[in-house]
Scaffold this motif. Structure first.
Motif, PDB file in Angstrom:
ATOM      1  N   LYS A  71       8.928 -10.593   2.341  1.00 18.49           N
ATOM      2  CA  LYS A  71       9.521  -9.340   2.134  1.00 18.49           C
ATOM      3  C   LYS A  71       9.370  -9.341   0.584  1.00 18.49           C
ATOM      4  N   THR A  72       9.913 -10.242  -0.238  1.00 16.96           N
ATOM      5  CA  THR A  72       9.731 -10.225  -1.520  1.00 16.96           C
ATOM      6  C   THR A  72       8.271 -10.171  -2.081  1.00 16.96           C
ATOM      7  N   LEU A  73       7.082 -10.936  -1.668  1.00 13.89           N
ATOM      8  CA  LEU A  73       5.867 -10.504  -2.040  1.00 13.89           C
ATOM      9  C   LEU A  73       5.402  -9.276  -1.553  1.00 13.89           C
ATOM     10  N   ILE A  74       5.705  -8.863  -0.566  1.00 12.86           N
ATOM     11  CA  ILE A  74       4.988  -7.571   0.046  1.00 12.86           C
ATOM     12  C   ILE A  74       5.682  -6.238  -0.983  1.00 12.86           C
ATOM     13  N   GLU A  75       6.987  -6.552  -1.313  1.00 10.88           N
ATOM     14  CA  GLU A  75       7.442  -5.364  -2.196  1.00 10.88           C
ATOM     15  C   GLU A  75       6.857  -5.658  -3.780  1.00 10.88           C
ATOM     16  N   GLN A  76       6.583  -6.684  -3.942  1.00  4.81           N
ATOM     17  CA  GLN A  76       6.070  -6.921  -5.336  1.00  4.81           C
ATOM     18  C   GLN A  76       4.419  -6.287  -5.403  1.00  4.81           C
ATOM     19  N   CYS A  77       3.802  -6.624  -4.275  1.00  7.63           N
ATOM     20  CA  CYS A  77       2.465  -6.416  -4.323  1.00  7.63           C
ATOM     21  C   CYS A  77       1.932  -4.871  -4.413  1.00  7.63           C
ATOM     22  N   ASP A  78       0.858  -4.736  -4.906  1.00  6.54           N
ATOM     23  CA  ASP A  78       0.114  -3.293  -4.973  1.00  6.54           C
ATOM     24  C   ASP A  78      -0.492  -3.015  -3.748  1.00  6.54           C
ATOM     25  N   LEU A  79      -1.097  -3.873  -3.072  1.00  5.55           N
ATOM     26  CA  LEU A  79      -1.948  -3.887  -1.791  1.00  5.55           C
ATOM     27  C   LEU A  79      -1.604  -5.038  -1.035  1.00  5.55           C
ATOM     28  N   ALA A  80      -2.017  -4.929   0.237  1.00  9.07           N
ATOM     29  CA  ALA A  80      -1.784  -6.113   1.230  1.00  9.07           C
ATOM     30  C   ALA A  80      -3.150  -6.057   1.927  1.00  9.07           C
ATOM     31  N   VAL A  81      -3.548  -7.370   2.185  1.00  8.74           N
ATOM     32  CA  VAL A  81      -4.639  -7.664   3.322  1.00  8.74           C
ATOM     33  C   VAL A  81      -4.011  -8.487   4.379  1.00  8.74           C
ATOM     34  N   ILE A  82      -4.213  -7.839   5.648  1.00  8.84           N
ATOM     35  CA  ILE A  82      -3.456  -8.452   6.694  1.00  8.84           C
ATOM     36  C   ILE A  82      -4.613  -8.976   7.696  1.00  8.84           C
ATOM     37  N   ARG A  83      -4.844 -10.184   7.913  1.00  9.92           N
ATOM     38  CA  ARG A  83      -5.762 -10.850   8.704  1.00  9.92           C
ATOM     39  C   ARG A  83      -5.446 -10.967  10.134  1.00  9.92           C
ATOM     40  N   PHE A  84      -5.960 -10.550  11.041  1.00 10.74           N
ATOM     41  CA  PHE A  84      -5.652 -11.000  12.727  1.00 10.74           C
ATOM     42  C   PHE A  84      -7.059 -11.935  13.109  1.00 10.74           C
ATOM     43  N   GLY A  85      -6.622 -12.822  13.330  1.00 12.02           N
ATOM     44  CA  GLY A  85      -7.656 -13.727  13.901  1.00 12.02           C
ATOM     45  C   GLY A  85      -7.951 -13.810  15.396  1.00 12.02           C
ATOM     46  N   GLU A  86      -8.969 -14.495  15.941  1.00  7.54           N
ATOM     47  CA  GLU A  86      -9.466 -14.429  17.350  1.00  7.54           C
ATOM     48  C   GLU A  86      -8.270 -15.225  18.140  1.00  7.54           C
ATOM     49  N   GLN A  87      -8.077 -16.585  17.818  1.00  3.89           N
ATOM     50  CA  GLN A  87      -7.466 -17.698  18.560  1.00  3.89           C
ATOM     51  C   GLN A  87      -6.130 -17.339  18.951  1.00  3.89           C
ATOM     52  N   TYR A  88      -5.568 -16.773  18.024  1.00  6.48           N
ATOM     53  CA  TYR A  88      -3.875 -16.662  18.177  1.00  6.48           C
ATOM     54  C   TYR A  88      -3.359 -15.408  17.996  1.00  6.48           C
ATOM     55  N   LYS A  89      -2.285 -14.930  18.576  1.00  7.20           N
ATOM     56  CA  LYS A  89      -1.440 -13.584  18.293  1.00  7.20           C
ATOM     57  C   LYS A  89      -0.827 -13.676  16.938  1.00  7.20           C
ATOM     58  N   GLN A  90      -0.925 -13.048  15.975  1.00  7.05           N
ATOM     59  CA  GLN A  90      -0.292 -13.019  14.820  1.00  7.05           C
ATOM     60  C   GLN A  90       0.659 -11.906  14.663  1.00  7.05           C
ATOM     61  N   ALA A  94       1.428  -8.382  12.319  1.00  6.30           N
ATOM     62  CA  ALA A  94       1.706  -7.158  12.805  1.00  6.30           C
ATOM     63  C   ALA A  94       2.955  -6.489  12.252  1.00  6.30           C
ATOM     64  N   PHE A  95       3.976  -7.297  12.122  1.00  5.09           N
ATOM     65  CA  PHE A  95       5.430  -7.103  11.696  1.00  5.09           C
ATOM     66  C   PHE A  95       5.137  -6.873  10.237  1.00  5.09           C
ATOM     67  N   ASP A  96       4.257  -7.365   9.363  1.00  2.00           N
ATOM     68  CA  ASP A  96       4.049  -7.323   8.141  1.00  2.00           C
ATOM     69  C   ASP A  96       3.107  -6.228   7.531  1.00  2.00           C
ATOM     70  N   ALA A  97       2.332  -5.716   8.580  1.00  2.00           N
ATOM     71  CA  ALA A  97       1.699  -4.437   8.489  1.00  2.00           C
ATOM     72  C   ALA A  97       2.980  -3.470   8.699  1.00  2.00           C
ATOM     73  N   GLY A  98       3.558  -3.548   9.584  1.00  2.00           N
ATOM     74  CA  GLY A  98       4.691  -2.393   9.810  1.00  2.00           C
ATOM     75  C   GLY A  98       5.721  -2.322   8.632  1.00  2.00           C
ATOM     76  N   TYR A  99       5.883  -3.481   7.951  1.00  2.00           N
ATOM     77  CA  TYR A  99       6.742  -3.402   6.884  1.00  2.00           C
ATOM     78  C   TYR A  99       6.113  -2.736   5.516  1.00  2.00           C
ATOM     79  N   CYS A 100       4.744  -2.986   5.483  1.00  2.00           N
ATOM     80  CA  CYS A 100       4.088  -2.374   4.562  1.00  2.00           C
ATOM     81  C   CYS A 100       3.860  -0.861   4.812  1.00  2.00           C
ATOM     82  N   ALA A 101       3.716  -0.234   6.081  1.00  2.00           N
ATOM     83  CA  ALA A 101       3.761   0.992   6.454  1.00  2.00           C
ATOM     84  C   ALA A 101       5.265   1.668   6.132  1.00  2.00           C
ATOM     85  N   ALA A 102       6.249   1.109   6.354  1.00  2.00           N
ATOM     86  CA  ALA A 102       7.533   1.580   6.203  1.00  2.00           C
ATOM     87  C   ALA A 102       7.937   1.539   4.467  1.00  2.00           C
TER      88      ALA A 102
END
Length: 149
Positions: A71-90, A94-102
């Protein structure tokens, strides 16, 4: 201008290093931050609060401590890059993307075409969708460009 970019999501490939290395090679003025990428360390974040016999409570405590960092790093950043891989469900990504959107924090999703449908809502709020770390570097270079024409 120094751009603060938070890298989050999948931890099993070197996509973060590719973006950081590509950005340095391009001479981009970027300060990168990230969630803890060592799985064992992330899982053990709450162990300082006492040992747990039940895995649920160990995960619960560690998730809360990791959330402070995230939460602290998202609040402090100008932009986030959110990576979704093939092997595992991240789910955390998805929660971090929602927090960025909020927070109205811009973010770029990074994933293959195979995940278009499952991530349609996440991509719908993103400012960009990339399929390679090189594309992310190109976007960052454009954002830091001072060419106005």
């Amino acid at each position: 201008m120094t751009l603060k970019v938070y890298l989050c999501g999948e931890i099993h490939t070197d996509w973060r290093e590719q973006i950081i290395t590509g950005s340095k090679a391009a001479g981009l003025d970027i300060k990168f931050s990230s969630a803890v990428t060592i799985h064992e360390a992330s899982d053990a974040a709450g162990d300082c609060l006492g040992q747990e016999q039940n895995g649920f409570w160990r995960d619960h405590k560690s998730a809360k401590i990791n959330a402070i960092r995230t939460k602290t790093l998202i609040e402090q950043c100008d932009l986030a890059v959110i990576r979704f891989g093939e092997q595992y469900k991240q789910w955390n990504a998805a929660f971090d993307a929602g927090y960025c959107a909020a927070l109205n924090k811009p973010y770029i999703t990074l994933h293959s075409e195979a995940l278009i449908h499952p991530l349609k809502e996440v991509d719908g709020s993103a400012q960009a969708w990339a399929t390679t770390p090189e594309q992310v570097v190109e976007i960052l270079a454009y954002l830091l460009s001072d060419q106005l024409s």
